[in-house]
Design a protein around this motif. Structure first.
Motif, PDB file in Angstrom:
ATOM      1  N   TYR A   1       0.981  -1.205  -0.001  1.00  0.00           N
ATOM      2  CA  TYR A   1       0.027   0.002   0.098  1.00  0.00           C
ATOM      3  C   TYR A   1       0.807   1.394  -0.065  1.00  0.00           C
ATOM      4  O   TYR A   1       0.632   2.130  -0.640  1.00  0.00           O
TER       5      TYR A   1
ATOM      6  N   ARG B   1       2.022   1.800  -3.387  1.00  0.00           N
ATOM      7  CA  ARG B   1       1.032   2.411  -4.255  1.00  0.00           C
ATOM      8  C   ARG B   1       0.716   3.551  -4.084  1.00  0.00           C
ATOM      9  O   ARG B   1       0.244   4.707  -5.071  1.00  0.00           O
TER      10      ARG B   1
ATOM     11  N   ILE C   1     -12.097   2.241   6.259  1.00  0.00           N
ATOM     12  CA  ILE C   1     -12.532   1.991   4.747  1.00  0.00           C
ATOM     13  C   ILE C   1     -13.949   1.581   4.673  1.00  0.00           C
ATOM     14  O   ILE C   1     -14.588   2.296   4.028  1.00  0.00           O
TER      15      ILE C   1
ATOM     16  N   LYS D   1     -18.050   3.556   6.835  1.00  0.00           N
ATOM     17  CA  LYS D   1     -19.068   4.773   6.408  1.00  0.00           C
ATOM     18  C   LYS D   1     -19.909   4.084   5.305  1.00  0.00           C
ATOM     19  O   LYS D   1     -20.974   4.788   4.953  1.00  0.00           O
TER      20      LYS D   1
ATOM     21  N   LEU E   1      -8.714   1.200  -7.467  1.00  0.00           N
ATOM     22  CA  LEU E   1      -9.164   1.446  -6.194  1.00  0.00           C
ATOM     23  C   LEU E   1      -7.762   0.614  -5.643  1.00  0.00           C
ATOM     24  O   LEU E   1      -7.229   1.326  -4.578  1.00  0.00           O
ATOM     25  N   GLU E   2      -7.402  -0.604  -6.190  1.00  0.00           N
ATOM     26  CA  GLU E   2      -6.265  -1.204  -5.668  1.00  0.00           C
ATOM     27  C   GLU E   2      -4.971  -0.143  -5.473  1.00  0.00           C
ATOM     28  O   GLU E   2      -4.092   0.023  -4.833  1.00  0.00           O
TER      29      GLU E   2
ATOM     30  N   MET F   1      -4.788   2.740  -5.599  1.00  0.00           N
ATOM     31  CA  MET F   1      -5.069   3.841  -4.619  1.00  0.00           C
ATOM     32  C   MET F   1      -4.669   3.428  -3.300  1.00  0.00           C
ATOM     33  O   MET F   1      -5.420   3.936  -2.093  1.00  0.00           O
ATOM     34  N   ALA F   2      -4.511   2.146  -2.987  1.00  0.00           N
ATOM     35  CA  ALA F   2      -3.969   1.460  -1.551  1.00  0.00           C
ATOM     36  C   ALA F   2      -5.144   1.146  -1.100  1.00  0.00           C
ATOM     37  O   ALA F   2      -5.349   1.349   0.380  1.00  0.00           O
ATOM     38  N   TYR F   3      -6.375   1.029  -1.630  1.00  0.00           N
ATOM     39  CA  TYR F   3      -7.655   0.475  -0.810  1.00  0.00           C
ATOM     40  C   TYR F   3      -7.606  -1.141  -1.113  1.00  0.00           C
ATOM     41  O   TYR F   3      -7.349  -1.458  -2.128  1.00  0.00           O
ATOM     42  N   ASP F   4      -8.054  -1.659   0.110  1.00  0.00           N
ATOM     43  CA  ASP F   4      -8.431  -3.002  -0.173  1.00  0.00           C
ATOM     44  C   ASP F   4      -9.787  -3.138  -0.727  1.00  0.00           C
ATOM     45  O   ASP F   4     -10.781  -2.915  -0.145  1.00  0.00           O
TER      46      ASP F   4
ATOM     47  N   TYR G   1     -13.428  -2.655   0.894  1.00  0.00           N
ATOM     48  CA  TYR G   1     -14.206  -1.245   0.526  1.00  0.00           C
ATOM     49  C   TYR G   1     -15.538  -1.754  -0.231  1.00  0.00           C
ATOM     50  O   TYR G   1     -16.551  -1.098  -0.318  1.00  0.00           O
TER      51      TYR G   1
END
Lengths: 248, 260
Positions: A74, A77, B42, B45, B135-136, B138-141, B145
């Motif tokens: 992460y 990224r 993440i 909300k 998404l990945e 941008m460091a989102y799991d 998410y």
């Protein structure tokens, strides 16, 4: 620095990368050119860990991407901005929210900072005032620029562009090319531009690598690639398949 | 003859391997989803929004089905119970059947079509347009998410919608009984109370909870593995509905065998 060494990747029976080597030195912009379907986008996806190589090494700043744990991946990224071929904007969100998405993953940024920085990024790509529009409400060129705004929002050290000018008219193509140059000057980011648009490649790149049959067939300054005597490279540059046939 | 038998055995084996691989892939996605629980920032909300989309927006179709099911149950019970069986048992049949069987199963199947297809199509479109890849990067799991809020919302809202639907089905059965079957309200209520045990409600909640998990997780799973543009999205939606419906019926039998 981004370094790929001896990368092999196959999808089922189809080998896409076959001993691929490439260095992208810090601060430089390299254009990776090649025919459609040659595997250029696959290279980018290896760099951010979206794909894992079957064999070979992919490293960023000396760290092997495949060996990073989730947190380190992460972190990598967050240091990379990725501009997708078709922008890949979240169609359920406004442009401003799209740009804010990456910023929300940065610890310590207040909501106000996030909104301000997103507005700045949209301004930088000449989309100021369009932040409340949805991706479906803007043109293809604007979508590309919104994708770039999203990629640069986190002020990344690396910018990966996947076909940034594909499908755009000549004027918008020039606008995007100049934007890439401007971002490089203002942010100093290391860039890897995947494209089959030679005009953009010549304009933005310090060096160019030609991908053919899963490996780099030619690598050099744009001026060197332009006058390459390799018939495969010439065939691509001149759009002349008969040169390939001659070689065969 | 031997050749055909071998072909059949081979085809069966390949189908079994594909099925096992699919179940394994679903298991890996669920493992990622459970790991995603840590990333509350993440998904936290997003759960409420999904509860509205999955649960509240499904209430009209669930109530529509339940109301007509209640009416038909009362009429058919009255038709069946002619003669020796006391007529107040119409209330028993309507209540028991709505709570422990038709309420959960019909609501589950209706929501499998509405929710399962919608999730698979939405995530499938995100997959083929590289939004999940974005998404990945941008460091989102993506499991935290996209999957977790939907699965949690399904687990909470399926029982809620089911209870509401069961209640309306019983009310519809009661109105039918007093309007069309010459029954009185006390008779209907007596029937309702005769075989009612509070565990019936618990049983209904357990079933619908498992249906919620199945429908939402399978919708996400088929959405995530979508390939091949618009046709692929269509296939994902269809697969999600078919698989969810089958799993609902299997779970229905399983819970009856285990808990009753």
């Amino acid at each position: 620095m981004i370094r790929l060494r001896g990368v092999h990747k196959a999808f089922g029976e189809k080998a896409v990368l076959n001993g691929f080597d490439l260095d992208v030195p810090r601060g430089a912009t390299v254009a990776l050119i090649g025919a459609s379907g040659a595997g250029k986008s696959v290279v980018l996806k290896h760099i951010v860990g979206l794909l894992a190589a079957d064999r070979g090494s992919v490293s960023v700043d000396g760290r092997e991407v495949a060996e990073l744990d989730q947190q380190a991946l992460y972190a990598l990224r967050r240091s990379v901005g990725y501009v997708f071929q078709f922008a890949a904007l979240f169609d359920s969100m406004t442009l401003a929210h799209n740009v804010e998405m990456g910023l929300r993953r940065i610890p310590g940024l207040s909501r106000r900072d996030i909104r301000r920085r997103a507005a700045e990024c949209l301004e930088l790509v000449d989309l100021g005032g369009l932040g409340d529009r949805y991706p479906a409400e803007i043109s293809g060129g604007q979508r590309k620029r919104a994708g770039i705004a999203r990629a640069i929002a986190t002020r990344p050290r690396y910018l990966l562009y996947d076909e940034p000018t594909t499908g755009l008219d000549p004027v918008t193509t020039t606008v995007i090319g100049r934007l890439i140059l401007r971002l490089r000057e203002e942010m100093g980011a290391t860039g890897l531009v995947v494209t089959h648009d030679l005009g953009t490649a010549y304009e933005v790149a310090d060096s160019m690598a030609f991908l053919h049959e899963g490996r780099v067939r030619a690598h050099g300054a744009p001026s060197e690639i332009r006058i390459s005597g390799d018939p495969v490279v010439r065939s691509f540059i001149e759009g002349a398949p008969e040169l390939m046939e001659t070689m065969a | 003859m031997a050749g055909k038998t071998l072909d059949f055995v081979g085809a069966t084996g390949r189908a079994a391997l594909r099925f096992a691989a699919t179940v394994g892939e679903w298991g890996v996605l669920m493992q990622d989803t459970i790991r995603g629980l840590r990333a509350v920032r993440i998904w936290g909300k997003l759960v409420f929004e999904q509860m509205m989309r999955i649960g509240v927006a499904s209430v009209p179709i669930a109530l529509f089905i339940a109301a007509f099911t209640g009416i038909v149950l009362a009429l058919q019970a009255s038709y069946t119970f002619t003669g020796a069986v006391p007529v107040y048992l119409v209330g028993s049949l309507v209540g028991k059947t709505m709570i422990i069987e038709l309420g959960p199963v019909l609501t589950g199947l209706a929501l499998a079509g509405r929710v399962g297809a919608s999730i698979a199509a939405e995530l499938g479109t995100m997959r083929v347009t590289e939004q999940i890849d974005a998404l990945e990067t941008m460091a989102y799991d993506p499991a935290a998410y996209l999957v977790l809020p939907r699965v949690l919302a399904g687990a909470v809202m399926f029982p809620a919608v089911t209870l509401l639907a069961s209640a309306l089905g019983i009310v519809a059965g009661w109105l039918t009984a007093i309007q069309l079957l010459d029954m009185s309200t006390p008779e209907f209520v007596r029937g309702l109370e005769t075989f009612f045990v509070p565990f019936d409600v618990v049983f209904s909640v357990i079933k619908s909870f498992s249906f919620g998990l199945a429908v939402t997780s399978l919708g996400c799973f088929f959405g995530f593995r979508t390939r091949g543009g618009a046709a692929g999205v269509g296939r994902a939606a269809t697969s999600a509905v078919v698989a969810s419906s089958m799993v609902i019926l299997v779970f229905d039998a399983f819970w009856a065998a285990v808990l009753l």
